[in-house]
Design a protein around this motif. Structure first.
Motif, PDB file in Angstrom:
ATOM      1  N   HIS A  45       0.830  -1.209   0.000  1.00  0.00           N
ATOM      2  CA  HIS A  45       0.000   0.000   0.000  1.00  0.00           C
ATOM      3  C   HIS A  45       0.871   1.268   0.000  1.00  0.00           C
ATOM      4  O   HIS A  45       0.591   2.230  -0.729  1.00  0.00           O
ATOM      5  N   PHE A  46       1.933   1.253   0.807  1.00  0.00           N
ATOM      6  CA  PHE A  46       2.848   2.404   0.833  1.00  0.00           C
ATOM      7  C   PHE A  46       3.537   2.584  -0.513  1.00  0.00           C
ATOM      8  O   PHE A  46       3.697   3.707  -1.011  1.00  0.00           O
ATOM      9  N   LEU A  47       3.946   1.456  -1.137  1.00  0.00           N
ATOM     10  CA  LEU A  47       4.594   1.515  -2.450  1.00  0.00           C
ATOM     11  C   LEU A  47       3.664   2.115  -3.496  1.00  0.00           C
ATOM     12  O   LEU A  47       4.076   2.956  -4.298  1.00  0.00           O
ATOM     13  N   GLU A  48       2.417   1.675  -3.497  1.00  0.00           N
ATOM     14  CA  GLU A  48       1.456   2.215  -4.460  1.00  0.00           C
ATOM     15  C   GLU A  48       1.291   3.721  -4.288  1.00  0.00           C
ATOM     16  O   GLU A  48       1.254   4.464  -5.269  1.00  0.00           O
ATOM     17  N   THR A  49       1.216   4.150  -3.053  1.00  0.00           N
ATOM     18  CA  THR A  49       1.018   5.582  -2.780  1.00  0.00           C
ATOM     19  C   THR A  49       2.226   6.407  -3.206  1.00  0.00           C
ATOM     20  O   THR A  49       2.103   7.398  -3.933  1.00  0.00           O
TER      21      THR A  49
END
Length: 201
Positions: free
Chosen positions: A130-134
């Motif tokens: 999720h952090f990577l996508e953001t």
């Protein structure tokens, strides 16, 4: 660092570097440049009404050793009939190139950050993804916004040519060498001297 300046000069001997491109070799006040960018409007002006005459030419140096670009050209005396380079506000530069730059930045961020981020989050892979996508979306959108902002800044500069300062093109050009002509004359001189010696003998 980009530079914007104008100069009253003669630009001639235009020859395309690429038959389908907009980069030329040229002479600027008798000095040679191997990279001079312009669109067809400017090119046709320089081989038509502005041929072999002193014109006021607005030069743009985008930096990174890309060579000079002619942003506009007009009559030097009264700065009338100014032809502007319209390649700065094309759909490619204002829309397509920022999108491509954003996508490439997004992809590069995924490649570079996947291992460090997932290592940092350890067993909590879902939060790491999720952090990577953001963060990758933010990097991609930020890159695209920077490219678009730069393109709009250049377009605004070209619209206000009267605010540009005078400058010099000497650092972008080279003196034409006369050495080859002198070399070609030497054999003729030697041949004439030899013929004169044979006649005396």
């Amino acid at each position: 660092m980009p530079r914007f300046f104008y100069k009253d000069c003669v630009v001639g001997n235009l020859q395309r570097v690429d038959h389908k491109g907009d980069v030329f070799t040229a002479l600027i006040d008798g000095r040679k440049t191997s990279k001079l960018g312009m669109d067809n409007r400017v090119f046709h002006y320089l081989i038509g009404p502005g041929k072999n005459t002193k014109n006021r030419i607005w030069f743009y140096d985008p930096g990174f050793k890309k060579g000079l670009v002619i942003a506009g050209v007009g009559e030097a005396a009264e700065c009338r009939n100014v032809e502007r380079n319209m390649s700065f506000n094309t759909q490619y530069k204002l829309a397509i190139r920022p999108i491509i730059a954003g996508i490439l930045a997004w992809f590069a961020a995924w490649v570079l950050l996947t291992v460090p981020v997932l290592t940092l989050y350890g067993g909590n892979v879902r939060n790491g993804v999720h952090f990577l996508e953001t963060i990758t979306v933010v990097i991609g959108c930020g890159t695209a916004a920077l490219f678009l902002a730069h393109a709009l800044w250049v377009v605004n500069k070209v619209k206000n040519l009267d605010r540009w300062r005078t400058g010099s093109t000497d650092s972008y050009t080279k003196e034409m060498s006369s050495a080859p002509a002198a070399t070609l004359n030497k054999p003729k001189v030697k041949a004439a001297a030899k013929a004169a010696t044979e006649l005396v003998d």
